[in-house]
Write a protein that holds these residues in place. Structure first.
Motif, PDB file in Angstrom:
ATOM      1  N   LYS A 141       0.883  -1.185  -0.124  1.00 23.83           N
ATOM      2  CA  LYS A 141       0.004   0.069   0.136  1.00 23.83           C
ATOM      3  C   LYS A 141       0.849   1.168  -0.160  1.00 23.83           C
ATOM      4  N   PHE A 142       1.926   1.338   0.884  1.00 19.05           N
ATOM      5  CA  PHE A 142       2.663   2.355   0.670  1.00 19.05           C
ATOM      6  C   PHE A 142       3.576   2.704  -0.527  1.00 19.05           C
ATOM      7  N   ALA A 143       3.877   1.423  -1.152  1.00 16.02           N
ATOM      8  CA  ALA A 143       4.647   1.305  -2.246  1.00 16.02           C
ATOM      9  C   ALA A 143       3.640   2.161  -3.398  1.00 16.02           C
ATOM     10  N   HIS A 144       2.416   1.542  -3.381  1.00 14.61           N
ATOM     11  CA  HIS A 144       1.336   2.239  -4.308  1.00 14.61           C
ATOM     12  C   HIS A 144       1.312   3.685  -4.117  1.00 14.61           C
ATOM     13  N   LYS A 145       1.411   4.143  -2.882  1.00 11.82           N
ATOM     14  CA  LYS A 145       1.053   5.745  -2.690  1.00 11.82           C
ATOM     15  C   LYS A 145       2.451   6.513  -3.331  1.00 11.82           C
ATOM     16  N   LEU A 146       3.274   5.785  -2.953  1.00 14.16           N
ATOM     17  CA  LEU A 146       4.809   6.476  -3.626  1.00 14.16           C
ATOM     18  C   LEU A 146       4.629   6.365  -5.328  1.00 14.16           C
ATOM     19  N   ASP A 147       4.239   5.317  -5.937  1.00 14.68           N
ATOM     20  CA  ASP A 147       4.131   5.278  -7.038  1.00 14.68           C
ATOM     21  C   ASP A 147       3.194   6.253  -7.898  1.00 14.68           C
ATOM     22  N   PHE A 148       1.933   5.973  -6.997  1.00 11.28           N
ATOM     23  CA  PHE A 148       0.821   7.122  -7.419  1.00 11.28           C
ATOM     24  C   PHE A 148       1.385   8.567  -7.767  1.00 11.28           C
ATOM     25  N   VAL A 149       1.879   9.247  -6.553  1.00 11.29           N
ATOM     26  CA  VAL A 149       2.316  10.416  -6.469  1.00 11.29           C
ATOM     27  C   VAL A 149       3.529  10.778  -7.533  1.00 11.29           C
ATOM     28  N   ILE A 157      -1.291  13.414   2.785  1.00 10.73           N
ATOM     29  CA  ILE A 157       0.328  13.755   3.099  1.00 10.73           C
ATOM     30  C   ILE A 157       0.046  15.178   3.694  1.00 10.73           C
ATOM     31  N   ALA A 158       0.730  15.073   5.090  1.00 13.62           N
ATOM     32  CA  ALA A 158       0.814  16.473   5.543  1.00 13.62           C
ATOM     33  C   ALA A 158       2.266  16.846   5.649  1.00 13.62           C
ATOM     34  N   PRO A 159       2.398  17.683   4.863  1.00 13.29           N
ATOM     35  CA  PRO A 159       3.990  18.057   4.566  1.00 13.29           C
ATOM     36  C   PRO A 159       4.771  19.014   5.345  1.00 13.29           C
ATOM     37  N   LEU A 160       4.150  19.891   5.917  1.00 13.93           N
ATOM     38  CA  LEU A 160       4.838  20.917   6.968  1.00 13.93           C
ATOM     39  C   LEU A 160       4.631  20.465   8.336  1.00 13.93           C
ATOM     40  N   VAL A 213       9.954  10.758   3.002  1.00 18.56           N
ATOM     41  CA  VAL A 213       9.874  10.443   1.747  1.00 18.56           C
ATOM     42  C   VAL A 213       8.424  10.814   1.187  1.00 18.56           C
ATOM     43  N   GLU A 214       7.669  10.900   1.756  1.00 15.54           N
ATOM     44  CA  GLU A 214       6.226  11.303   1.281  1.00 15.54           C
ATOM     45  C   GLU A 214       6.231  13.057   1.434  1.00 15.54           C
ATOM     46  N   ILE A 215       6.960  13.502   2.345  1.00 22.93           N
ATOM     47  CA  ILE A 215       7.074  14.971   2.252  1.00 22.93           C
ATOM     48  C   ILE A 215       7.911  15.291   1.133  1.00 22.93           C
TER      49      ILE A 215
END
Length: 276
Positions: free
Chosen positions: A134-142, A166-169, A188-190
Motif C-alpha cells: 500500500k505504501f509502495a502504491h502511494k509513492l508510485d501514484f504520487v 500527506i501532511a508536508p509541513l 519520503v512522502e514530504i
C-alpha cells in the motif's frame, strides 16, 4: 477584490473527503449552508455511479455533476453550480482503475478554470515500500502524477484540491517529532508531495492564509474519544492554485465544526475563494 484580480469573478471551491456519499449525503446541506461553494469536490464517495445521490446534489443547487465511482472504495465527484466539462487528458493512475482523480473545466466569465480533484492512496501503516504494497502504491501514484504534471508544464488558471493523504509541513501535524515515522508525514512522502507541487509550480492556498508556523489540521482520527481535547490532527486535505490565480486569493475556511456532526467523516470540509 485582491490586487491583480480586477474584473475577475469570485469562485468558491470546496473539498471534502466525505467517506461515503450515500451515508453522508444529508450532511452536504451543512457544507452548503456554511461555505456556499460554487464547486464542491468530494473524495471517497464509495459508490458506483448508478447509485450516486444525484437528487440530493440537485436539491442543493449543484445542477452540474461529474462523478467516477466504484463499489465500497475510493471514488471522486465534482458538483458545481457552473457548467462543467471533463478535461481530455484523464489518466488511469498506476493502471488500477480505482477512481482517484477527476479533471474538469469550470465555465467562468474570464475563461475556463481547471479543477483537479484527487484522492491519493492512504498508504497503510508501515512506511516501507519493500514490505508494504500500500505504501509502495502511494509513492508510485504520487510519482506518476508528478511526471504527468511536469509534462503538462506550469499550471494556468487551475485549482487542485483533494485528500492528498500527506501532511508536508512541521505544523501540519500535532507533533512533528512523534510523526516522523508515521505514514502521511514521513520524509519520503514530504519529498514526494513537494516535487509534485513544484512540478506544476502550484501555490499552497491554505498556507497563503495560515502562516507555516501556525498549526493547521483538516483531519482528526475516529479513535480519539474527545478529538477536540486531544487535538491530534493532520492537514491531509489541500487546495493549491496556479501562480496566475494566487494574487486573486480572497479567503479560506476550514469547517472544523463539521467534525462534530452526527455520523460525520474524520475529515472536515475546506474551502478557498479566489477571483478567477
Amino acid at each position: 477584490m485582491p490586487k491583480g484580480a480586477k474584473g475577475a469573478t469570485p469562485l468558491r471551491v470546496a473539498t471534502w473527503n466525505i467517506n461515503s456519499v450515500r451515508l453522508r449525503a444529508p450532511l452536504l446541506t451543512g457544507v452548503v449552508e456554511a461555505l456556499a461553494p460554487d464547486v464542491l469536490c468530494l473524495q471517497e464517495t464509495k459508490t458506483p455511479d448508478e447509485h450516486f445521490p444525484h437528487e440530493a446534489a440537485e436539491a442543493l443547487g449543484f445542477a452540474h455533476r461529474i462523478i467516477t465511482g466504484m463499489k465500497g472504495y475510493n471514488g471522486v465527484a465534482v458538483l458545481s453550480r457552473r457548467p462543467l466539462t471533463v478535461l481530455p487528458d484523464g489518466r488511469d493512475w498506476c493502471g488500477r482503475g480505482d477512481c482517484r482523480h477527476l479533471g474538469v473545466a469550470v465555465d467562468m466569465p474570464g475563461g475556463p478554470v481547471e479543477v483537479h480533484n484527487f484522492y491519493v492512496p492512504a498508504g497503510g501503516d508501515v512506511p516501507d515500500p519493500a514490505v508494504n504494497p500500500k505504501f509502495a502504491h502511494k509513492l508510485d501514484f504520487v510519482a506518476e502524477v508528478t511526471a504527468w504534471t511536469a509534462a503538462r508544464g506550469p499550471a494556468k488558471r487551475a485549482v487542485l484540491v483533494g485528500d492528498l493523504n500527506i501532511a508536508p509541513l512541521e505544523h501540519d501535524v500535532w507533533s512533528h517529532r512523534q510523526m516522523r515515522d508515521i505514514v502521511s508525514h514521513t520524509p519520503v512522502e514530504i519529498e514526494a508531495i513537494t516535487r509534485w507541487q513544484e512540478a506544476g509550480t502550484w501555490h499552497d492556498a491554505l498556507r497563503h492564509f495560515v502562516p507555516p508556523e501556525e498549526k493547521l489540521y483538516t483531519w482528526w482520527s475516529y479513535r480519539a474519544k474527545d478529538w477536540r481535547a486531544a487535538d491530534r490532527g493532520r492537514r491531509l486535505d489541500h487546495v493549491w492554485v496556479s501562480q496566475d490565480l494566487a494574487p486573486g486569493l480572497i479567503r479560506h475556511a476550514v469547517l472544523k465544526d463539521a467534525r462534530d456532526w452526527v455520523q460525520t467523516s474524520d475529515h472536515v470540509p475546506v474551502m478557498v475563494e479566489v477571483a478567477a
